[in-house]
Design an enzyme around this catalytic site. Structure first.
Site, PDB file in Angstrom:
ATOM      1  N   ARG A 141      -5.410   0.173  -6.790  1.00  0.00           N
ATOM      2  CA  ARG A 141      -4.342   0.862  -6.055  1.00  0.00           C
ATOM      3  C   ARG A 141      -3.819   2.049  -6.869  1.00  0.00           C
ATOM      4  O   ARG A 141      -3.161   2.941  -6.359  1.00  0.00           O
ATOM      5  CB  ARG A 141      -3.171  -0.099  -5.791  1.00  0.00           C
ATOM      6  CG  ARG A 141      -3.477  -1.231  -4.824  1.00  0.00           C
ATOM      7  CD  ARG A 141      -2.205  -2.009  -4.556  1.00  0.00           C
ATOM      8  NE  ARG A 141      -2.423  -3.286  -3.902  1.00  0.00           N
ATOM      9  CZ  ARG A 141      -2.439  -3.468  -2.590  1.00  0.00           C
ATOM     10  NH1 ARG A 141      -2.281  -2.446  -1.773  1.00  0.00           N
ATOM     11  NH2 ARG A 141      -2.625  -4.666  -2.072  1.00  0.00           N
ATOM     12  N   PHE A 186     -14.155   2.968   5.121  1.00  0.00           N
ATOM     13  CA  PHE A 186     -13.411   2.015   4.299  1.00  0.00           C
ATOM     14  C   PHE A 186     -12.888   2.751   3.068  1.00  0.00           C
ATOM     15  O   PHE A 186     -13.663   3.111   2.190  1.00  0.00           O
ATOM     16  CB  PHE A 186     -14.311   0.846   3.900  1.00  0.00           C
ATOM     17  CG  PHE A 186     -13.536  -0.349   3.409  1.00  0.00           C
ATOM     18  CD1 PHE A 186     -12.642  -0.244   2.349  1.00  0.00           C
ATOM     19  CD2 PHE A 186     -13.689  -1.588   4.016  1.00  0.00           C
ATOM     20  CE1 PHE A 186     -11.919  -1.335   1.900  1.00  0.00           C
ATOM     21  CE2 PHE A 186     -12.969  -2.698   3.576  1.00  0.00           C
ATOM     22  CZ  PHE A 186     -12.088  -2.565   2.519  1.00  0.00           C
ATOM     23  N   GLU A 206       4.375   4.539   5.442  1.00  0.00           N
ATOM     24  CA  GLU A 206       3.177   3.685   5.423  1.00  0.00           C
ATOM     25  C   GLU A 206       2.008   4.422   4.773  1.00  0.00           C
ATOM     26  O   GLU A 206       1.921   5.651   4.869  1.00  0.00           O
ATOM     27  CB  GLU A 206       2.779   3.325   6.857  1.00  0.00           C
ATOM     28  CG  GLU A 206       3.184   1.948   7.314  1.00  0.00           C
ATOM     29  CD  GLU A 206       2.325   0.834   6.713  1.00  0.00           C
ATOM     30  OE1 GLU A 206       1.852   0.953   5.581  1.00  0.00           O
ATOM     31  OE2 GLU A 206       2.133  -0.163   7.418  1.00  0.00           O
ATOM     32  N   ASP A 207       1.109   3.683   4.163  1.00  0.00           N
ATOM     33  CA  ASP A 207      -0.078   4.322   3.601  1.00  0.00           C
ATOM     34  C   ASP A 207      -1.110   4.627   4.683  1.00  0.00           C
ATOM     35  O   ASP A 207      -1.680   5.707   4.713  1.00  0.00           O
ATOM     36  CB  ASP A 207      -0.694   3.470   2.482  1.00  0.00           C
ATOM     37  CG  ASP A 207      -0.994   2.046   2.918  1.00  0.00           C
ATOM     38  OD1 ASP A 207      -0.433   1.603   3.938  1.00  0.00           O
ATOM     39  OD2 ASP A 207      -1.790   1.376   2.245  1.00  0.00           O
ATOM     40  N   ASP A 254      -4.045   1.635  11.073  1.00  0.00           N
ATOM     41  CA  ASP A 254      -5.405   1.307  11.499  1.00  0.00           C
ATOM     42  C   ASP A 254      -5.324   0.802  12.946  1.00  0.00           C
ATOM     43  O   ASP A 254      -5.258   1.612  13.872  1.00  0.00           O
ATOM     44  CB  ASP A 254      -5.926   0.241  10.511  1.00  0.00           C
ATOM     45  CG  ASP A 254      -7.403  -0.020  10.613  1.00  0.00           C
ATOM     46  OD1 ASP A 254      -7.917  -0.096  11.740  1.00  0.00           O
ATOM     47  OD2 ASP A 254      -8.068  -0.164   9.576  1.00  0.00           O
ATOM     48  N   SER A 255      -5.297  -0.508  13.148  1.00  0.00           N
ATOM     49  CA  SER A 255      -5.183  -1.041  14.510  1.00  0.00           C
ATOM     50  C   SER A 255      -3.828  -0.690  15.125  1.00  0.00           C
ATOM     51  O   SER A 255      -3.694  -0.624  16.351  1.00  0.00           O
ATOM     52  CB  SER A 255      -5.358  -2.560  14.501  1.00  0.00           C
ATOM     53  OG  SER A 255      -4.240  -3.187  13.897  1.00  0.00           O
ATOM     54  N   GLY A 256      -2.816  -0.531  14.283  1.00  0.00           N
ATOM     55  CA  GLY A 256      -1.460  -0.248  14.764  1.00  0.00           C
ATOM     56  C   GLY A 256      -0.605  -1.508  14.896  1.00  0.00           C
ATOM     57  O   GLY A 256       0.598  -1.415  15.156  1.00  0.00           O
ATOM     58  N   GLY A 299       0.779  -1.232   0.000  1.00  0.00           N
ATOM     59  CA  GLY A 299       0.000   0.000   0.000  1.00  0.00           C
ATOM     60  C   GLY A 299       0.814   1.287   0.000  1.00  0.00           C
ATOM     61  O   GLY A 299       0.364   2.321  -0.474  1.00  0.00           O
TER      62      GLY A 299
HETATM   63  C1  PRP Z   1      -2.448  -2.215   5.379  1.00  0.00           C
HETATM   64  C2  PRP Z   1      -1.578  -0.992   5.488  1.00  0.00           C
HETATM   65  C3  PRP Z   1      -0.796  -1.221   6.737  1.00  0.00           C
HETATM   66  C4  PRP Z   1      -1.731  -2.052   7.577  1.00  0.00           C
HETATM   67  C5  PRP Z   1      -2.360  -1.178   8.605  1.00  0.00           C
HETATM   68  O1  PRP Z   1      -1.729  -3.219   4.742  1.00  0.00           O
HETATM   69  O2  PRP Z   1      -0.742  -0.843   4.371  1.00  0.00           O
HETATM   70  O3  PRP Z   1       0.413  -1.903   6.499  1.00  0.00           O
HETATM   71  O4  PRP Z   1      -2.741  -2.580   6.715  1.00  0.00           O
HETATM   72  O5  PRP Z   1      -3.241  -1.908   9.404  1.00  0.00           O
HETATM   73  P1  PRP Z   1      -3.021  -2.117  10.955  1.00  0.00           P
HETATM   74  O6  PRP Z   1      -2.707  -0.790  11.537  1.00  0.00           O
HETATM   75  O7  PRP Z   1      -4.385  -2.637  11.389  1.00  0.00           O
HETATM   76  O8  PRP Z   1      -1.943  -3.127  11.154  1.00  0.00           O
HETATM   77  P2  PRP Z   1      -2.416  -4.540   4.160  1.00  0.00           P
HETATM   78  O9  PRP Z   1      -2.229  -5.645   5.150  1.00  0.00           O
HETATM   79  O10 PRP Z   1      -3.817  -4.243   3.735  1.00  0.00           O
HETATM   80  O11 PRP Z   1      -1.492  -4.888   2.916  1.00  0.00           O
HETATM   81  P3  PRP Z   1      -1.234  -4.041   1.575  1.00  0.00           P
HETATM   82  O12 PRP Z   1      -0.490  -2.805   1.977  1.00  0.00           O
HETATM   83  O13 PRP Z   1      -0.420  -4.952   0.743  1.00  0.00           O
HETATM   84  O14 PRP Z   1      -2.575  -3.722   0.962  1.00  0.00           O
END
Ligand code: PRP
Length: 178
Positions: free
Chosen positions: A169, A156, A103-104, A107-109, A47
């Site tokens: 993407r 979302f 990072e993009d 979310d939960s961290g 991402g």
């Molecule tokens: C997404 C995003 C972060 C992570 C954040 O990746 O790029 O790495 O989720 O979520 P969190 O804070 O709940 O851990 P994803 O697993 O969707 O993979 P991608 O980047 O390949 O789409």
């Protein structure tokens, strides 16, 4: 695979807004790392790729890049579980280096917490976090974020690196799934 236009309810952050904010972040990083020419930007696949490539093109301070791929056990979850694993590790030795994680979205961290723990154990000179989107209301693990593009609500989102079932993407804006 549905066309994104059938799913998009609104454009949350336009291409212009993204590029303007990323230019500000690049300026900030240039200033903060002006005296650290050994800067390494670490992108979390997949991402973060769009954000990294735009950010680095706007930066003038010398820097290198490297990539990590992180997965979480248990598929289908909207955000990662606590069981985060490294799929692809860095090729760069970061001991004594100044590192910024790119990072993009946070979310939960869980992803970031695991990556920070792992990279800190390798004793970089410094380790900071630059994330484009911060969904703070979803946080389950506290994580330090040094540079934030946009704080966002719990919607979302997709586009600009973030996927919808691995597609879209490539969109130049951040959209909301309706
Ligand atoms: C997404 C995003 C972060 C992570 C954040 O990746 O790029 O790495 O989720 O979520 P969190 O804070 O709940 O851990 P994803 O697993 O969707 O993979 P991608 O980047 O390949 O789409």
């Amino acid at each position: 695979m549905q066309h994104y236009s059938e799913i998009l309810s609104e454009v949350l952050i336009s291409e212009e807004q993204l590029q303007a904010r990323i230019a500000q972040l690049a300026q900030q990083l240039d200033a903060d790392y002006a005296t650290h020419p050994d800067l390494l930007l670490v992108c979390i696949l997949r991402g973060g790729v769009m954000f990294l490539t735009d950010l680095m093109r706007k930066m003038t301070v010398p820097h290198q890049i490297d990539f990590m791929s992180i997965g979480s056990y248990g598929s289908g979850a909207r955000s990662s579980t606590g069981n985060v694993r490294v799929i692809l590790d860095l090729q760069t030795d970061i001991r004594g280096r100044h590192v910024v994680l790119v990072e993009d979205i946070v979310d939960s961290g869980h992803t970031l917490a695991r990556v920070l723990e792992l990279l800190n154990s390798r004793q970089p000179a410094s380790l900071k976090v630059c994330c484009l989107l911060d969904k703070e209301s979803r946080r389950q693990t506290p994580v330090p974020i040094d540079y934030v593009g946009f704080p966002i609500e719990d919607k979302f989102v997709f586009g600009y690196g973030l996927d919808l079932d691995e597609y879209w993407r490539n969109l130049p804006f951040i959209g909301v799934v309706g």
